[in-house]
Scaffold this motif. Structure first.
Motif, short mmCIF file in Angstrom:
data_model
loop_
_atom_site.label_atom_id
_atom_site.label_comp_id
_atom_site.label_asym_id
_atom_site.label_seq_id
_atom_site.Cartn_x
_atom_site.Cartn_y
_atom_site.Cartn_z
N THR A 4 -15.12 44.84 -33.15
CA THR A 4 -15.56 44.44 -34.48
C THR A 4 -16.87 45.16 -34.79
OG1 THR A 4 -16.02 42.55 -35.91
CG2 THR A 4 -16.69 42.34 -33.61
N ASP A 448 -12.13 38.62 -41.48
CA ASP A 448 -11.43 39.86 -41.20
C ASP A 448 -11.52 40.78 -42.41
OD1 ASP A 448 -9.29 41.12 -39.26
OD2 ASP A 448 -8.46 41.34 -41.27
N ARG A 460 -14.15 48.20 -39.32
CA ARG A 460 -13.49 46.90 -39.40
C ARG A 460 -14.34 45.80 -38.78
NH1 ARG A 460 -10.43 44.21 -40.31
NH2 ARG A 460 -8.42 44.18 -39.28
N ARG A 462 -13.37 42.34 -37.31
CA ARG A 462 -12.14 41.67 -36.92
C ARG A 462 -12.46 40.26 -36.43
NH1 ARG A 462 -11.53 47.04 -35.10
NH2 ARG A 462 -9.68 48.07 -35.99
N ASP A 533 -5.15 47.07 -39.53
CA ASP A 533 -5.71 46.36 -38.39
C ASP A 533 -6.25 47.32 -37.35
OD1 ASP A 533 -6.19 43.79 -37.03
OD2 ASP A 533 -4.79 44.57 -35.55
#
Length: 885
Positions: A4, A448, A460, A462, A533
């Motif tokens: 992340t 997210d 990202r 996450r 993702d």
């Protein structure tokens, strides 16, 4: 392991979260992320300490305005209520009677939905963001110079620069990973020149070859003088200027300043100023990195353009190792700018004041209406709320009662507002106290989406934690609200759907002859759920440096020199308020401490707010180091402890921004700050408020360490500090204490006459010490003295780790000092490894250490993020001075 991104500054460091058997997570730097290559500062390293649910807002709540009580409600009831009220207000007063105030803490997907809803469906541009308070002057400067808000520098340019100029940036404390990258570059190439331009001598100056302690507010004079100097000596790229720019003559006409005049106005040593000018002229590869000291000014946009002018005249832009570099303050301030998060912008780097741009966005959104003019900027917004022009405000992921200037006015505005909605992750903040509806949002580790860092790199964030209670993603809350308002453009099923829509919009009509712009991530517009993702950190533009081809986003493809006429700050010190207030961050805390305030690792370095001032100013104001004082302005006041940090010039004081009514009795510096704003960007003047400093007389000082919450209402001063399994409270009082024991028991909430209670009192000297023990384990202790020199907190804190106290511990508690030599590590210097000042000084003395690297090898201090390395250098110099004497 989940990859992340850090929740703090705009460096955008990659983070890994690995679950532990005890339910916690080990947080580490992501070695594969280009922004940090595995390194984390102490705040990032301590993220695992901030993910507990204590104090979280877990359910929708509504307030009864009659008695102030909150009741839990279902999501449906809360959203129906808000939608109904907004609809009735809009129907009666029009769309400009409602507003959003959002945050650079939001993910890009959240930001996108909020802006689409407000500007394209409600039809008002009354959506502004706390990024207005930190980066909007950079945005305006970029737009004026380049035609678009683009930062034309990458982090790896630091590795290739021959000179780096840091303007209004304490990089060491505020962006530690970038600072360490700069330090490594300097170590690899000692010939690299580093110049720091800052009124204060900060920790960053320890790396500098030259520090120019500029008079606050005179940056435009300095850089206009540089522009004039470069022109006069011929340090110009005439081919670049002729082919790719316009406006140089006008800019030079506004910059007719010689070095002697610049030195006088900026209060600088003439030879050092000329040394800076000569070095800038001699080195083609120059990065001028600037942050809040430039932006947070009533002339912030002109300061930005005066810097950009100096790069344009020599063609020092769009190439490796050079350029003007705006260092972003928040994790997603850049992502917010990409989606039009400011009240005067549209999504995809389009402009709200241009009909073709409005048409492009409305056509893409297929929206029923489009805001036709800029909305209210942050300061103006809350003035409009107090005036009654804005009837409903929805605050998302920010705390304006603390962070905005003239913060007491913000409080009055919220008190008078017909409807205040707040989406937040914590229940109790200064702002939430005025909310009619509280909506629980997801926090870092639970949400997210994506963020964009200072070098335009999309990463990202996450989720690795489940959604707690009934908390929801901000984009989902807003979408469900929009559907209740009757808007059908918000049927999103995931963050991926929102991101790909945002990406496609960036490419919409982004063609020569239409609306060309550097921001174009259209290639990401076809990502599916799995590809989204798995998205790796991605920098735009996808084809190298912005402006590498010399083509800019103005209609004629040229960059603009902007004439910047120097002007003094709007409010100057006078006889009543003779000192200039500067505000900013400290090393280990962030914004209003709702996250960092939960981490014991981050509490020890600077546990209280402070007033850093020159000793001669303190003498004139009648205040003393270590004692409390009041800082007052035309707009408000606050109380903190005086210190002489050694880095501030006469006539100025520095106070940090982080403390609030949840963490201290009266330490909101925002209440003091001048609300004047830059006329172009709307960014407030946080760096130049005229103030007075005077005594805050008290009769006693003290502190409490306690596993329970004490009764603080009767105290004149308190600050709350997070400890490990306990809280620490720094105290001061104006009352006379006749019976220390009875008073202390009442303060600590001890009602049991048979409690295991040990105390020592000396009424003649005003000294009192007591400890409350439960099952041979320390539960609470309190220390009071007429003087501020109280026992060391670090040693006492260590006793809370013990399963039981022995006789020696009890004796030491009553004596007020450890009985064993060396038991007190001293105030924290290295938060990463919890190394105290006494430990470091002992190692320096006994091991004859002479360099920070030797200190690190001996006691670990400085071995992680490196933020404390400047402090290690200072300690080494102090110890050397003591030894020489």
């Amino acid at each position: 392991m989940i990859k992340t991104t850090c929740a703090y500054c705009g460096v955008g460091c990659g983070v890994t979260a690995t679950p532990r058997l005890d339910g916690g997570f080990d947080i580490a730097g992501d070695t594969a992320h280009p922004a940090n290559q595995g390194r984390l500062c102490v705040k990032g390293s301590a993220l695992g300490e901030t993910i507990g649910l204590e104090g979280r807002l877990l359910h929708p709540m509504m307030r009864d305005r009659e008695d102030g009580s909150l009741r839990r409600v279902a999501w449906g009831e809360a959203l129906d209520h808000v939608a109904g009220r907004w609809r009735s207000i809009i129907d009666e007063h029009g769309p400009d009677a409602v507003a959003f105030y959002v945050s650079g803490q939001l993910l890009t997907e959240d930001y996108y939905v909020a802006n689409k809803l407000m500007k394209g469906y409600i039809g008002s541009a009354n959506i502004d963001t706390n990024s207005r308070l930190c980066m909007s002057s950079a945005v305006a400067g970029h737009q004026r110079a380049f035609g678009e808000d683009v930062v034309p520098v990458n982090y790896d340019d630091i590795d290739h620069a021959d000179m780096v100029v840091l303007v209004g940036s304490n990089l060491s404390w505020c962006h530690p990973i970038l600072f360490q990258r700069l330090a490594r570059a300097k170590e690899a190439r000692p010939g690299m020149k580093i110049v720091v331009i800052d009124p204060r001598r900060t920790a960053t100056c320890e790396l500098a070859d030259l520090h120019l302690p500029i008079k606050p507010g005179t940056d435009v004079w300095l850089f206009n003088g540089l522009l004039c100097y470069l022109s006069r000596i011929g340090a110009v790229d005439p081919a670049f200027v002729a082919a790719h720019t316009s406006g140089l003559e006008e800019a030079l006409a506004a910059a007719t300043l010689g070095p002697e005049e610049v030195a006088r106005v900026c209060r600088l040593n003439l030879q050092e100023l000329i040394e800076f000018y000569e070095a800038f002229a001699a080195n083609a590869k120059v990065i001028t990195a600037f942050s809040m000291g430039v932006n947070q000014s009533s002339a912030g946009t002109d300061k930005v353009n005066s810097i950009i002018n100096c790069h344009l005249i020599g063609g020092r832009i769009g190439k490796q190792g050079m350029g003007p570099f705006s260092i972003t303050g928040q994790p997603n301030a850049m992502g917010g700018r990409e989606v039009g998060g400011l009240a005067n912008m549209l999504a995809a780097h389009l402009n709200i004041d241009k009909a073709a741009h409005r048409d492009a966005v409305q056509t893409f959104w297929e929206s029923p209406r489009m805001a036709s003019r800029p909305g209210l900027k942050a300061v103006d917004l809350f003035e409009a709320i107090e005036d009654g022009r804005v009837k409903a405000v929805w605050v998302i992921a920010t705390n304006p009662v603390v962070s905005l200037p003239n913060a007491d006015q913000v409080r009055r505005a919220l008190e008078r507002c017909d409807l205040v909605v707040v989406s937040d992750v914590v229940r109790d903040t200064d702002t939430n106290a005025y909310a009619d509806v509280l909506l629980p949002a997801l926090a870092w580790g639970e949400k997210d989406g994506t963020v964009t860092n200072s070098e335009r790199r999309i990463s990202r964030q996450r989720a690795f934690l489940p959604a707690p209670g009934e908390a929801r993603a901000d984009w989902l809350i807003l979408s469900q609200f929009a559907l209740r308002m009757g808007y059908d453009g918000f049927c999103y099923a995931s963050a991926a759907e929102i991101f790909t829509e945002h990406a496609r919009l960036s490419a919409w009509r982004n063609n020569p002859g239409e609306l060309p712009r550097a921001f174009d991530i259209g290639a990401l517009g076809m990502l599916g759920e799995s590809a989204y993702d798995a998205l790796q950190p991605t920098q735009w533009p996808l084809t190298g440096h912005p402006f590498a081809d010399g083509c800019y986003s103005h209609a004629d493809g040229r960059a603009r020199f902007v004439a910047t006429v120097p002007r003094a700050p709007v409010n100057l010190p006078d006889g009543e308020y003779p000192i200039t207030l500067n505000t900013g961050r400290v090393r280990d805390h962030w914004h209003t401490m709702t996250r960092t305030g939960r981490a014991p690792k981050l509490a020890g370095h600077i546990p209280e707010s402070f007033i850093d001032m020159h000793p001669q100013d303190a003498l004139l104001c009648g205040v003393k180091e270590g004692e409390l004082a009041r800082v007052s302005s035309h707009w408000g006041s606050m109380i903190a402890r005086v210190q002489h940090g050694g880095g501030i010039a006469r006539g100025s004081v520095f106070v940090p921004i982080h403390w609030n009514n949840q963490t201290a009795s009266d330490a909101r510096i925002g209440a003091v700050v001048n609300p004047v704003v830059d006329p172009v960007s709307g960014e407030p003047e946080f760096k130049h408020t005229p103030v007075m400093v005077d005594r805050f007389p008290i009769k006693w000082h003290g502190f409490i360490l306690s596993r329970d919450v004490p009764q603080l209402d009767e105290l004149a001063y308190w600050t709350k500090v997070q400890g490990k399994d306990f809280m620490r409270y720094e105290l001061a009082g104006r009352n006379t204490i006749d019976d220390f024991g009875t008073w202390a028991r009442r303060l600590l909430g001890i009602q049991d006459d048979e409690a295991d209670w040990l105390e020592y009192a000396d009424s003649s000297s005003g000294v009192f010490r007591a400890v409350h023990v439960i099952d041979d384990r320390i539960a609470q202790c309190i220390f009071i003295s007429a003087r501020p020199d109280l026992p060391a907190r670090q040693w006492l804190a260590s006793l809370f780790d013990k399963p039981q106290l022995d006789i020696a511990d009890r004796a030491a508690l009553l004596a007020g000092r450890p009985l064993a030599a060396g038991a007190d590590a001293g105030p924290t210097v290295c938060s990463c490894f919890g190394v105290g000042r006494n430990t470091i000084c002992k190692a320096i003395r006994e091991q004859n250490l002479t360099t920070p690297a030797q200190v690190t090898a001996c006691v670990n201090a400085g071995g992680n993020c490196g933020s404390c390395v400047p402090e290690l250098k200072k300690l080494l110099n102090e110890m050397l001075l003591v030894e020489s004497v």
